[in-house]
Design a protein around this motif. Structure first.
Motif, PDB file in Angstrom:
ATOM      1  N   GLN A 195      71.798  29.131  22.969  1.00  0.00           N
ATOM      2  CA  GLN A 195      72.816  30.178  23.055  1.00  0.00           C
ATOM      3  C   GLN A 195      72.279  31.467  23.665  1.00  0.00           C
ATOM      4  OE1 GLN A 195      75.842  29.416  22.465  1.00  0.00           O
ATOM      5  NE2 GLN A 195      76.857  31.376  22.606  1.00  0.00           N
ATOM      6  N   SER A 196      71.057  31.840  23.359  1.00  0.00           N
ATOM      7  CA  SER A 196      70.508  33.101  23.855  1.00  0.00           C
ATOM      8  C   SER A 196      70.329  33.110  25.368  1.00  0.00           C
ATOM      9  CB  SER A 196      69.162  33.391  23.187  1.00  0.00           C
ATOM     10  OG  SER A 196      68.237  32.365  23.505  1.00  0.00           O
ATOM     11  N   GLU A 197      70.306  31.922  26.000  1.00  0.00           N
ATOM     12  CA  GLU A 197      70.116  31.853  27.440  1.00  0.00           C
ATOM     13  C   GLU A 197      71.427  31.817  28.205  1.00  0.00           C
ATOM     14  OE1 GLU A 197      67.379  28.912  28.792  1.00  0.00           O
ATOM     15  OE2 GLU A 197      66.061  29.240  27.089  1.00  0.00           O
ATOM     16  N   ASN A 198      72.551  31.651  27.537  1.00  0.00           N
ATOM     17  CA  ASN A 198      73.834  31.600  28.218  1.00  0.00           C
ATOM     18  C   ASN A 198      74.190  32.979  28.750  1.00  0.00           C
ATOM     19  OD1 ASN A 198      74.299  28.872  27.812  1.00  0.00           O
ATOM     20  ND2 ASN A 198      75.277  29.201  25.848  1.00  0.00           N
ATOM     21  N   LEU A 199      74.450  33.049  30.049  1.00  0.00           N
ATOM     22  CA  LEU A 199      74.813  34.308  30.677  1.00  0.00           C
ATOM     23  C   LEU A 199      76.212  34.201  31.236  1.00  0.00           C
ATOM     24  CD1 LEU A 199      71.599  34.932  32.837  1.00  0.00           C
ATOM     25  CD2 LEU A 199      72.173  36.023  30.679  1.00  0.00           C
ATOM     26  N   ASP A 200      77.003  35.247  31.085  1.00  0.00           N
ATOM     27  CA  ASP A 200      78.287  35.231  31.758  1.00  0.00           C
ATOM     28  C   ASP A 200      78.043  35.501  33.245  1.00  0.00           C
ATOM     29  OD1 ASP A 200      78.311  38.077  32.290  1.00  0.00           O
ATOM     30  OD2 ASP A 200      78.988  38.394  30.236  1.00  0.00           O
ATOM     31  N   THR A 201      79.021  35.208  34.059  1.00  0.00           N
ATOM     32  CA  THR A 201      78.865  35.317  35.506  1.00  0.00           C
ATOM     33  C   THR A 201      78.516  36.732  35.945  1.00  0.00           C
ATOM     34  OG1 THR A 201      80.423  33.505  35.809  1.00  0.00           O
ATOM     35  CG2 THR A 201      80.006  34.885  37.717  1.00  0.00           C
ATOM     36  N   LYS A 202      79.157  37.720  35.366  1.00  0.00           N
ATOM     37  CA  LYS A 202      78.894  39.107  35.752  1.00  0.00           C
ATOM     38  C   LYS A 202      77.446  39.494  35.459  1.00  0.00           C
ATOM     39  CE  LYS A 202      80.788  43.738  35.292  1.00  0.00           C
ATOM     40  NZ  LYS A 202      81.824  44.574  34.708  1.00  0.00           N
ATOM     41  N   THR A 203      76.939  39.091  34.304  1.00  0.00           N
ATOM     42  CA  THR A 203      75.555  39.380  33.939  1.00  0.00           C
ATOM     43  C   THR A 203      74.604  38.648  34.876  1.00  0.00           C
ATOM     44  OG1 THR A 203      76.167  39.686  31.628  1.00  0.00           O
ATOM     45  CG2 THR A 203      73.848  39.271  32.083  1.00  0.00           C
ATOM     46  N   PHE A 204      74.896  37.384  35.162  1.00  0.00           N
ATOM     47  CA  PHE A 204      74.065  36.595  36.057  1.00  0.00           C
ATOM     48  C   PHE A 204      73.986  37.243  37.437  1.00  0.00           C
ATOM     49  CE2 PHE A 204      73.701  33.275  39.312  1.00  0.00           C
ATOM     50  CZ  PHE A 204      72.483  32.725  38.959  1.00  0.00           C
ATOM     51  N   VAL A 205      75.123  37.605  37.993  1.00  0.00           N
ATOM     52  CA  VAL A 205      75.158  38.237  39.315  1.00  0.00           C
ATOM     53  C   VAL A 205      74.390  39.554  39.297  1.00  0.00           C
ATOM     54  CG1 VAL A 205      76.696  39.307  41.030  1.00  0.00           C
ATOM     55  CG2 VAL A 205      77.271  37.084  40.052  1.00  0.00           C
ATOM     56  N   GLY A 206      74.527  40.320  38.223  1.00  0.00           N
ATOM     57  CA  GLY A 206      73.798  41.582  38.104  1.00  0.00           C
ATOM     58  C   GLY A 206      72.293  41.385  38.046  1.00  0.00           C
ATOM     59  N   ARG A 225      78.272  43.139  44.118  1.00  0.00           N
ATOM     60  CA  ARG A 225      79.693  43.343  44.402  1.00  0.00           C
ATOM     61  C   ARG A 225      80.436  42.035  44.609  1.00  0.00           C
ATOM     62  NH1 ARG A 225      78.724  48.227  48.408  1.00  0.00           N
ATOM     63  NH2 ARG A 225      78.380  49.846  46.861  1.00  0.00           N
ATOM     64  N   ARG A 226      79.772  40.936  44.388  1.00  0.00           N
ATOM     65  CA  ARG A 226      80.401  39.618  44.466  1.00  0.00           C
ATOM     66  C   ARG A 226      80.475  39.050  43.070  1.00  0.00           C
ATOM     67  NH1 ARG A 226      79.933  35.976  49.602  1.00  0.00           N
ATOM     68  NH2 ARG A 226      80.766  37.543  50.993  1.00  0.00           N
ATOM     69  N   GLU A 227      81.518  38.277  42.835  1.00  0.00           N
ATOM     70  CA  GLU A 227      81.649  37.653  41.522  1.00  0.00           C
ATOM     71  C   GLU A 227      80.816  36.392  41.403  1.00  0.00           C
ATOM     72  OE1 GLU A 227      85.675  37.095  40.338  1.00  0.00           O
ATOM     73  OE2 GLU A 227      86.235  39.131  40.887  1.00  0.00           O
ATOM     74  N   LYS A 228      80.481  35.800  42.556  1.00  0.00           N
ATOM     75  CA  LYS A 228      79.724  34.552  42.554  1.00  0.00           C
ATOM     76  C   LYS A 228      78.679  34.593  43.657  1.00  0.00           C
ATOM     77  CE  LYS A 228      83.580  31.634  41.135  1.00  0.00           C
ATOM     78  NZ  LYS A 228      84.420  30.490  41.524  1.00  0.00           N
ATOM     79  N   ILE A 229      77.625  33.829  43.457  1.00  0.00           N
ATOM     80  CA  ILE A 229      76.619  33.610  44.490  1.00  0.00           C
ATOM     81  C   ILE A 229      76.454  32.104  44.591  1.00  0.00           C
ATOM     82  CG2 ILE A 229      74.240  33.989  45.214  1.00  0.00           C
ATOM     83  CD1 ILE A 229      74.203  36.471  43.437  1.00  0.00           C
ATOM     84  N   ASP A 230      76.637  31.563  45.788  1.00  0.00           N
ATOM     85  CA  ASP A 230      76.554  30.109  45.915  1.00  0.00           C
ATOM     86  C   ASP A 230      75.109  29.628  45.773  1.00  0.00           C
ATOM     87  OD1 ASP A 230      75.456  29.446  48.831  1.00  0.00           O
ATOM     88  OD2 ASP A 230      76.806  31.167  49.004  1.00  0.00           O
ATOM     89  N   GLY A 231      74.982  28.398  45.339  1.00  0.00           N
ATOM     90  CA  GLY A 231      73.674  27.813  45.077  1.00  0.00           C
ATOM     91  C   GLY A 231      72.772  27.759  46.293  1.00  0.00           C
ATOM     92  N   ALA A 232      73.344  27.489  47.467  1.00  0.00           N
ATOM     93  CA  ALA A 232      72.533  27.417  48.684  1.00  0.00           C
ATOM     94  C   ALA A 232      71.898  28.765  48.994  1.00  0.00           C
ATOM     95  CB  ALA A 232      73.381  26.934  49.858  1.00  0.00           C
TER      96      ALA A 232
END
Length: 83
Positions: free
Chosen positions: A5-16, A54-61
């Motif tokens: 659980q401690s490693e789960n990041l929401d998308t906004k946190t991950f992108v930041g 400023r993006r909500e997502k970053i693609d894996g590639a």
């Protein structure tokens, strides 16, 4: 079972975190935005957008190319800053 659980990041946190680490690594290597963007095959404006979160997502590639460029594991791009 998934990650702890401690490693789960929401998308906004991950992108930041990715944005923070892109900037940190770029500065550690003494590189400019245009140089980094050119070397991984994206436009400088796209690099700026990613580095500013400023993006909500970053693609894996793109994540893979950035990690390869800086010779780090992709997980390093989502690492929290050390205090």
């Amino acid at each position: 079972m998934g990650r702890p659980q401690s490693e789960n990041l929401d998308t906004k946190t991950f992108v930041g975190l990715v944005a923070y680490n892109m900037r940190r690594l770029r500065k550690e290597f003494g590189l400019g935005v245009s140089e980094c963007a050119r070397d991984i095959g994206i436009s400088a404006p796209k690099w700026y957008v990613l580095e500013a979160a400023r993006r909500e997502k970053i693609d894996g590639a793109t994540l893979d190319r950035i990690a390869f460029y800086f010779d780090v594991d992709v997980s390093e791009l989502a690492r929290k800053p050390r205090k």
